[in-house]
Design a protein around this motif. Structure first.
Motif, PDB file in Angstrom:
ATOM      1  N   VAL A 147       0.838  -1.208   0.000  1.00  0.00           N
ATOM      2  CA  VAL A 147       0.000   0.000   0.000  1.00  0.00           C
ATOM      3  C   VAL A 147       0.870   1.254   0.000  1.00  0.00           C
ATOM      4  N   LYS A 148       1.919   1.263   0.827  1.00  0.00           N
ATOM      5  CA  LYS A 148       2.835   2.406   0.850  1.00  0.00           C
ATOM      6  C   LYS A 148       3.546   2.562  -0.490  1.00  0.00           C
ATOM      7  N   LEU A 149       3.980   1.445  -1.028  1.00  0.00           N
ATOM      8  CA  LEU A 149       4.756   1.454  -2.268  1.00  0.00           C
ATOM      9  C   LEU A 149       3.933   1.988  -3.436  1.00  0.00           C
ATOM     10  N   LEU A 150       2.659   1.604  -3.492  1.00  0.00           N
ATOM     11  CA  LEU A 150       1.793   1.993  -4.605  1.00  0.00           C
ATOM     12  C   LEU A 150       0.925   3.200  -4.280  1.00  0.00           C
ATOM     13  N   ASP A 151       0.988   3.647  -3.027  1.00  0.00           N
ATOM     14  CA  ASP A 151       0.247   4.834  -2.578  1.00  0.00           C
ATOM     15  C   ASP A 151      -1.248   4.677  -2.846  1.00  0.00           C
ATOM     16  N   THR A 152      -1.792   3.527  -2.485  1.00  0.00           N
ATOM     17  CA  THR A 152      -3.225   3.296  -2.672  1.00  0.00           C
ATOM     18  C   THR A 152      -4.017   3.881  -1.514  1.00  0.00           C
ATOM     19  N   PRO A 153      -5.178   4.460  -1.783  1.00  0.00           N
ATOM     20  CA  PRO A 153      -5.992   5.061  -0.720  1.00  0.00           C
ATOM     21  C   PRO A 153      -6.790   4.013   0.057  1.00  0.00           C
ATOM     22  N   ASN A 154      -7.472   4.467   1.108  1.00  0.00           N
ATOM     23  CA  ASN A 154      -8.365   3.580   1.851  1.00  0.00           C
ATOM     24  C   ASN A 154      -9.391   2.950   0.913  1.00  0.00           C
ATOM     25  N   LYS A 155      -9.786   1.747   1.277  1.00  0.00           N
ATOM     26  CA  LYS A 155     -10.763   0.952   0.533  1.00  0.00           C
ATOM     27  C   LYS A 155     -10.239   0.448  -0.821  1.00  0.00           C
ATOM     28  N   VAL A 156      -8.926   0.452  -0.972  1.00  0.00           N
ATOM     29  CA  VAL A 156      -8.291  -0.168  -2.138  1.00  0.00           C
ATOM     30  C   VAL A 156      -7.350  -1.253  -1.630  1.00  0.00           C
ATOM     31  N   VAL A 157      -7.543  -2.488  -2.096  1.00  0.00           N
ATOM     32  CA  VAL A 157      -6.773  -3.628  -1.609  1.00  0.00           C
ATOM     33  C   VAL A 157      -5.985  -4.265  -2.762  1.00  0.00           C
ATOM     34  N   PRO A 158      -4.668  -4.151  -2.776  1.00  0.00           N
ATOM     35  CA  PRO A 158      -3.885  -4.896  -3.760  1.00  0.00           C
ATOM     36  C   PRO A 158      -4.065  -6.395  -3.520  1.00  0.00           C
ATOM     37  N   LEU A 159      -4.592  -7.103  -4.498  1.00  0.00           N
ATOM     38  CA  LEU A 159      -4.943  -8.510  -4.321  1.00  0.00           C
ATOM     39  C   LEU A 159      -3.852  -9.459  -4.813  1.00  0.00           C
ATOM     40  N   PHE A 160      -3.319  -9.181  -5.997  1.00  0.00           N
ATOM     41  CA  PHE A 160      -2.298 -10.052  -6.575  1.00  0.00           C
ATOM     42  C   PHE A 160      -1.629  -9.312  -7.732  1.00  0.00           C
ATOM     43  N   GLY A 161      -0.456  -9.775  -8.078  1.00  0.00           N
ATOM     44  CA  GLY A 161       0.236  -9.223  -9.223  1.00  0.00           C
ATOM     45  C   GLY A 161       0.086 -10.138 -10.424  1.00  0.00           C
ATOM     46  N   LEU A 162       0.424  -9.602 -11.585  1.00  0.00           N
ATOM     47  CA  LEU A 162       0.438 -10.389 -12.815  1.00  0.00           C
ATOM     48  C   LEU A 162       1.686  -9.995 -13.596  1.00  0.00           C
ATOM     49  N   ALA A 163       2.647 -10.906 -13.626  1.00  0.00           N
ATOM     50  CA  ALA A 163       3.860 -10.690 -14.419  1.00  0.00           C
ATOM     51  C   ALA A 163       3.574 -11.140 -15.846  1.00  0.00           C
ATOM     52  N   VAL A 164       3.894 -10.278 -16.801  1.00  0.00           N
ATOM     53  CA  VAL A 164       3.633 -10.568 -18.218  1.00  0.00           C
ATOM     54  C   VAL A 164       4.906 -10.290 -19.014  1.00  0.00           C
ATOM     55  N   GLY A 165       5.169 -11.123 -19.985  1.00  0.00           N
ATOM     56  CA  GLY A 165       6.337 -10.869 -20.820  1.00  0.00           C
ATOM     57  C   GLY A 165       6.534 -11.947 -21.864  1.00  0.00           C
ATOM     58  N   TYR A 166       7.673 -11.847 -22.542  1.00  0.00           N
ATOM     59  CA  TYR A 166       8.027 -12.831 -23.562  1.00  0.00           C
ATOM     60  C   TYR A 166       8.701 -14.019 -22.887  1.00  0.00           C
ATOM     61  N   PRO A 167       8.131 -15.215 -22.992  1.00  0.00           N
ATOM     62  CA  PRO A 167       8.699 -16.365 -22.272  1.00  0.00           C
ATOM     63  C   PRO A 167      10.113 -16.694 -22.733  1.00  0.00           C
ATOM     64  N   ALA A 168      11.012 -16.844 -21.747  1.00  0.00           N
ATOM     65  CA  ALA A 168      12.361 -17.324 -22.045  1.00  0.00           C
ATOM     66  C   ALA A 168      12.393 -18.841 -21.959  1.00  0.00           C
ATOM     67  N   GLU A 169      11.485 -19.395 -21.181  1.00  0.00           N
ATOM     68  CA  GLU A 169      11.325 -20.844 -21.102  1.00  0.00           C
ATOM     69  C   GLU A 169       9.933 -21.151 -20.599  1.00  0.00           C
ATOM     70  N   LYS A 170       9.399 -22.317 -20.977  1.00  0.00           N
ATOM     71  CA  LYS A 170       8.063 -22.728 -20.549  1.00  0.00           C
ATOM     72  C   LYS A 170       8.089 -24.193 -20.136  1.00  0.00           C
ATOM     73  N   GLN A 171       7.339 -24.505 -19.075  1.00  0.00           N
ATOM     74  CA  GLN A 171       7.184 -25.884 -18.637  1.00  0.00           C
ATOM     75  C   GLN A 171       6.029 -26.538 -19.385  1.00  0.00           C
ATOM     76  N   ALA A 172       5.932 -27.841 -19.248  1.00  0.00           N
ATOM     77  CA  ALA A 172       4.782 -28.547 -19.802  1.00  0.00           C
ATOM     78  C   ALA A 172       3.523 -28.158 -19.026  1.00  0.00           C
ATOM     79  N   THR A 173       2.384 -28.241 -19.684  1.00  0.00           N
ATOM     80  CA  THR A 173       1.119 -27.943 -19.015  1.00  0.00           C
ATOM     81  C   THR A 173       0.906 -28.894 -17.838  1.00  0.00           C
ATOM     82  N   LYS A 174       0.588 -28.337 -16.682  1.00  0.00           N
ATOM     83  CA  LYS A 174       0.401 -29.152 -15.472  1.00  0.00           C
ATOM     84  C   LYS A 174      -0.998 -29.773 -15.470  1.00  0.00           C
ATOM     85  N   GLY A 245     -10.394   0.682   6.082  1.00  0.00           N
ATOM     86  CA  GLY A 245     -11.783   1.090   5.909  1.00  0.00           C
ATOM     87  C   GLY A 245     -12.723   0.052   5.359  1.00  0.00           C
ATOM     88  N   ILE A 246     -12.335  -1.243   5.454  1.00  0.00           N
ATOM     89  CA  ILE A 246     -13.228  -2.313   5.016  1.00  0.00           C
ATOM     90  C   ILE A 246     -13.372  -3.314   6.176  1.00  0.00           C
TER      91      ILE A 246
END
Length: 249
Positions: A147-174, A245-246
């Protein structure tokens, strides 16, 4: 099978990306795809924060448990449940009293579901563009710091991140749980049938890990779950939500 379904069924989490940033056009396309997701009663109770600052990305990687791919990717999105926007809407409409609604467990569920639906749309869009993705729940290890890092106000909850990019390697589908274990018709199936299916799934997952690691790992799914859930994590969450505030009435 069409291309969209093939993209969805081919999903794997990517944890190593090429050193190449996403273009502004790619970022906008991914966000627009996220916004096209269904939203409960049109409340649109989520916000997406794109993190490009290297120092902030490295700090998020540290919070997430030292996951290098949080810092090293094409773009990093943070999906937030956002009920602050609705306070602004109430102010515009003459200060309508909506605090009881915003503090309800129901509206927090709506916001988290909205954010999750948007994120999955974003993920499918990214993968359809030849990109790879990885969800990052580890940012919840220390939400006060996020919250401090992203300066989000009350009633805003960082839930999860999503890293996106060009794959350098990929595993088999689990392998996922069997269709019959996930899909029940009309009533929930009894526990004996579920346990039989889980025993069969354990063999599948053990074989998957054995092949993937050249024999260094062969644990089962139920073994993973029992071990993981025997150690409660992030038990501060209710107190944290109260402080921003939630209070979940």
């Amino acid at each position: 099978m069409n291309d969209t379904i093939q993209t969805i069924l081919s999903h794997v989490s990517v944890r190593k990306f090429e050193d190449k940033l996403l273009s502004q056009e790619q970022i906008q396309t991914i966000v627009k795809a996220a916004q096209a997701a269904s939203t409960s009663s049109f409340v649109q109770a989520y916000t997406i924060v794109g993190v490009t600052d290297r120092i902030k990305k490295e700090k998020l990687a540290e919070i997430a448990g030292g996951q290098s791919y949080v810092a090293d990717n094409g773009h990093f999105f943070v999906f937030c449940a956002d009920l602050h926007r609705h306070e602004l809407a109430a102010d515009i409409e003459g200060g309508a009293n909506i605090s009881e609604t915003l503090e309800s467990t129901e509206k927090f569920m709506v916001a988290t579901i909205d954010a999750a639906l948007a994120a999955q749309n974003a993920s499918v869009a990214a993968e359809s563009m030849g990109l790879g993705i990885c969800y990052i729940g580890g940012i919840r290890n220390n939400l006060p710091e996020v919250v401090k890092l992203l300066d989000t106000p009350n009633k805003v909850v960082p839930l999860f991140g999503l890293a996106v990019g060009y794959p350098a390697e990929k595993q088999a589908t689990k392998p996922r749980l069997q269709f019959e274990h996930i899909y029940h018709e009309n009533t929930y199936q009894d526990d004996s049938a579920s346990k039989t299916q889980l025993h069969a799934y354990n063999k599948t997952i053990s074989a998957y890990y054995h092949d993937r690691t050249n024999g260094r790992r062969a644990d089962s799914w139920t073994e993973q779950i029992a071990k993981m859930m025997s150690k409660p994590v992030r038990m501060y969450m209710k107190d944290f939500l109260n402080k921003i505030g939630i209070p979940l009435k």
